[in-house]
Design an enzyme around this catalytic site. Structure first.
Site, PDB file in Angstrom:
ATOM      1  CD  GLU A 291       0.124  -1.340   3.185  1.00 34.55           C
ATOM      2  OE1 GLU A 291       0.227  -2.310   2.414  1.00 34.55           O
ATOM      3  OE2 GLU A 291       0.276  -1.430   4.410  1.00 34.55           O
ATOM      4  CG  HIS A 315      -5.963  -5.382   1.274  1.00 36.15           C
ATOM      5  ND1 HIS A 315      -6.466  -5.984   2.399  1.00 36.15           N
ATOM      6  CD2 HIS A 315      -4.673  -5.078   1.564  1.00 36.15           C
ATOM      7  CE1 HIS A 315      -5.533  -6.046   3.329  1.00 36.15           C
ATOM      8  NE2 HIS A 315      -4.421  -5.503   2.836  1.00 36.15           N
ATOM      9  CD  GLU A 316      -2.327  -3.744  -1.091  1.00 33.14           C
ATOM     10  OE1 GLU A 316      -1.900  -3.013  -0.180  1.00 33.14           O
ATOM     11  OE2 GLU A 316      -2.299  -4.997  -1.028  1.00 33.14           O
ATOM     12  CG  HIS A 319      -3.364  -0.795   3.713  1.00 30.21           C
ATOM     13  ND1 HIS A 319      -3.361  -1.011   5.070  1.00 30.21           N
ATOM     14  CD2 HIS A 319      -3.134  -1.999   3.138  1.00 30.21           C
ATOM     15  CE1 HIS A 319      -3.129  -2.311   5.297  1.00 30.21           C
ATOM     16  NE2 HIS A 319      -2.995  -2.926   4.143  1.00 30.21           N
ATOM     17  CD  GLU A 338      -2.128  -5.479   6.503  1.00 29.88           C
ATOM     18  OE1 GLU A 338      -3.161  -5.543   5.809  1.00 29.88           O
ATOM     19  OE2 GLU A 338      -1.064  -4.998   6.082  1.00 29.88           O
ATOM     20  CG  ASP A 393       9.714  -9.704   6.654  1.00 33.04           C
ATOM     21  OD1 ASP A 393       8.789  -8.873   6.749  1.00 33.04           O
ATOM     22  OD2 ASP A 393      10.751  -9.507   6.002  1.00 33.04           O
ATOM     23  CE1 TYR A 401      -2.914  -8.589   5.256  1.00 36.42           C
ATOM     24  CE2 TYR A 401      -1.696  -9.769   6.935  1.00 36.42           C
ATOM     25  CZ  TYR A 401      -1.717  -8.930   5.838  1.00 36.42           C
ATOM     26  OH  TYR A 401      -0.542  -8.441   5.344  1.00 36.42           O
TER      27      TYR A 401
HETATM   28 ZN   LIG Z   1      -2.663  -4.959   3.894  1.00 32.78          ZN
END
Ligand SMILES: [Zn+2]
Length: 623
Positions: A291, A315-316, A319, A338, A393, A401
């Site tokens: 995003e 979704h992006e 953000h 998220e 990560d 999410y």
């Molecule tokens: Zn995201």
């Protein structure tokens, strides 16, 4: 960032005992910076991109506020940077060299860059750092021409989230430090540079591009792409940057973007970033999308030709409110980015495409979440996850999410969807351009939503959602009528109905994914051949359907799919669409041999983030 639909199951080695001392809310355990002593406020970058050397080199000027009057040791985050020189910029004609040292390299956090700042530099000062990146920089991918859409020119793109900005810029790499920036980026003539900033849509004659980002953003949103890029407008404030061979397909696929912005503005307040453009990346991009403000980075694997995978764009775009405007203060608070974004995404998709499609998206999301929860230790099932001592990560799972979105939908079930949407709109307004922790959100929720309907939720319920593993009993689960029909069709086919009689020709991507995902573990070769003959699944151009079909093919040793499996794994680097396939292959000796052979060929072209994940699975045999 978007993982989308299928599981990104964590390895067993991720089961981890958290430190016993209590976590400090809002403290960033993934940065060496002390933003209470010094705070970087602005960056001026001047970098040259060399594709031959796989190197960015140049200088960055940091404008720094000294918040603690007696502080003299400025610590910045770096990873694998070569630092040449550091100066205090007394004024443009008067640079004073400063003493600096690079600390020991932590495999997860990199090396702190410690700079001695004289007291006389005052309460606000500028330092200049001359530096270059190394070819292995974790936040950069130098893509060979052969791995791009056009196959004529190389491509460079950054991925700074979670803590990779430090591998290409020395800075305070923490989501609670927001900076504005300018940049001069020098690229080979004929190529184009784009950033998470104000992008020009014409080509620079000399390969020099200048950018301004006047809105303060966290470091993980600083982004750069360089390639042989063209631009197509898709609306008055939307457009697509892509290589010539896919730019028209991308502009057509994402033609609904302006409509999505309008739907979101209606619900959550004005879009505050000016333009919203998309950059199509090479297929090695390890994620669905990123995003980056004003310019989301997008995988080409969503170019399905029928706009069936545009939830990624919703979704992006979402953000732009949850994440970019109001940002998680630490990676423990990622669910504020998220979970909220998956909820907003759903509201946008509902407004643009209707309830039926959103219901399918939500059911697929829940399926993925459940599958992943079954593989995670209790600590990793918590929304406000304890990430101390771990690489962020490694712990991006579906929990922040999908469980995060279920939490907001649960609030909507208790307070009414309209009230919750209005509450969120006020929340974005109130905390705009700030970074906040879980506890701040909780206090805001208790002060602003809960009094609207006293007793509608209890404190114990909120605790369970935010701090307990698993899925609370009170979760409101999605339902899709279309999937009920798909399930019946699968039963009919498994019961002997010919594949040619299935209604699959009219199915959307979602219906196909649901149909394939629900298959029993074992099928007969003749069944697979029959389905393949009727619907050409091995040859499908849709990467989501291919992915689900290939999982079935691996499970059942369906040899006609091997060439497709190999081309899928050697051309796509999106972690979610490849990792489960390698995991499936590694379950049998013959599969493991195939996995190692394909991986040897594919690995040089994967992104460092994907390589870090896949080395564990294919080379070290970890599951
Ligand atoms: Zn995201």
């Amino acid at each position: 960032m978007k993982l989308l639909i299928a599981a990104l199951a964590l390895s067993a080695s991720a089961v981890y005992a958290a430190p016993s001392d209590p976590i400090v809310a809002g403290r960033d355990y993934h940065s060496c910076a002390d933003p209470s002593a010094f705070r970087v406020k602005h960056l001026d970058l001047d970098l040259q991109a060399s594709f031959e050397q796989k190197r960015l080199s140049g200088v960055v000027d940091l404008t720094v506020a000294r918040l603690a009057a007696d502080a003299t040791a400025l610590s910045l985050d770096t990873r694998d940077l070569i630092i040449r020189q550091v100066w205090w910029i007394r004024d443009e004609k008067n640079l004073q060299p400063l003493r600096f040292s690079l600390g020991a390299r932590d495999p997860m956090l990199g090396s702190p860059l410690n700079i001695d700042v004289p007291a006389e530099a005052g309460a606000e000062f500028k330092v200049r750092i001359s530096y270059q990146t190394r070819p292995q920089a974790s936040g950069l991918q130098w893509v060979e021409a052969a791995q791009t859409a056009n196959k004529t020119d190389p491509f460079l793109f950054t991925q700074s989230q979670a803590i990779h900005a430090r591998s290409w810029i020395p800075l305070q790499d923490s989501p609670q430090v927001r900076v504005t920036y300018t940049a001069t980026i020098r690229v080979p003539a004929g190529m184009r540079a784009v950033m998470s900033a104000d992008n020009r849509t014409d080509l620079s004659a000399d390969g020099v591009y200048r950018f301004t980002m006047p809105q303060a953003i966290p470091s993980y949103l600083i982004a750069l792409g360089v390639g042989k890029l063209e631009f197509r407008a898709t609306g008055p404030r939307t457009g697509v940057f892509a290589e010539s061979s896919i730019v028209d397909a991308a502009a057509n696929e994402f033609a609904d973007t302006e409509q999505m912005i309008q739907a979101s503005e209606k619900l959550f307040g004005p879009y505050r970033w000016g333009r919203y453009d998309l950059l199509m990346l090479p297929p090695s991009f390890p994620f669905g999308g990123m995003e980056n403000p004003r310019l989301s980075f997008i995988t080409p694997t969503v170019l399905a030709g029928d706009r069936s995978l545009t939830a990624l764009i919703a979704h992006e775009l979402a953000h732009s409110w949850s994440g970019n405007l109001v940002t998680n203060a630490t990676w423990r608070d990622l669910w504020l980015n998220e979970g909220f974004t998956v909820y907003l995404q759903g509201q946008i998709m509902r407004a643009v495409y209707g309830d039926g499609r959103e219901a399918m998206e939500e059911v697929l999301g829940l399926t993925t979440l459940r599958r992943e929860l079954a593989t995670l230790g209790p600590g990793d099932q918590v929304l406000a996850i304890d990430l101390r001592g771990r690489d962020p990560d490694d712990v991006f799972s579906e929990v922040p999410y999908e469980k995060g979105a279920l939490f907001i939908r649960w609030l909507a079930s208790r307070f009414g969807t309209q009230n919750v949407d209005r509450f969120l709109s006020d929340y974005f307004d109130h905390f705009q351009f700030q970074s906040i922790a879980t506890e701040q959100f909780r206090a805001w929720l208790e002060a602003n939503l809960l009094p609207q309907k006293p007793g509608a939720v209890t404190s114990a319920e909120l605790d369970e959602w935010m701090f307990s593993p698993g899925l609370p009993q009170s979760a409101v689960l999605p339902h899709s009528d279309a999937f009920v029909r798909v399930e019946q069709a699968r039963k009919d086919w498994l019961g002997g109905m010919p594949a040619a009689d299935l209604p699959g020709r009219n199915w959307t991507t979602h219906e196909w994914v649901a149909f394939l995902e629900g298959m029993p573990p074992q099928l007969k070769p003749a069944q697979l051949a029959e389905l393949d003959a009727a619907f050409h699944l091995t040859a499908t151009g849709n990467s989501e359907i291919a992915f689900n079909w290939l999982r079935i093919a691996i499970r059942n040793q369906y040899a006609p799919a091997w060439p497709r499996l190999e081309s899928h794994l050697t051309t796509i680097g999106r972690r979610r669409l490849i990792k489960p396939l390698y995991e499936d292959l590694m379950k049998t000796p013959a599969g493991a041999e195939r996995a190692r052979a394909i991986y040897a060929q594919a690995r040089p072209n994967y992104h460092p983030i994907a390589v870090a994940t896949l080395d564990d699975i294919v080379l070290k045999g970890k599951r």
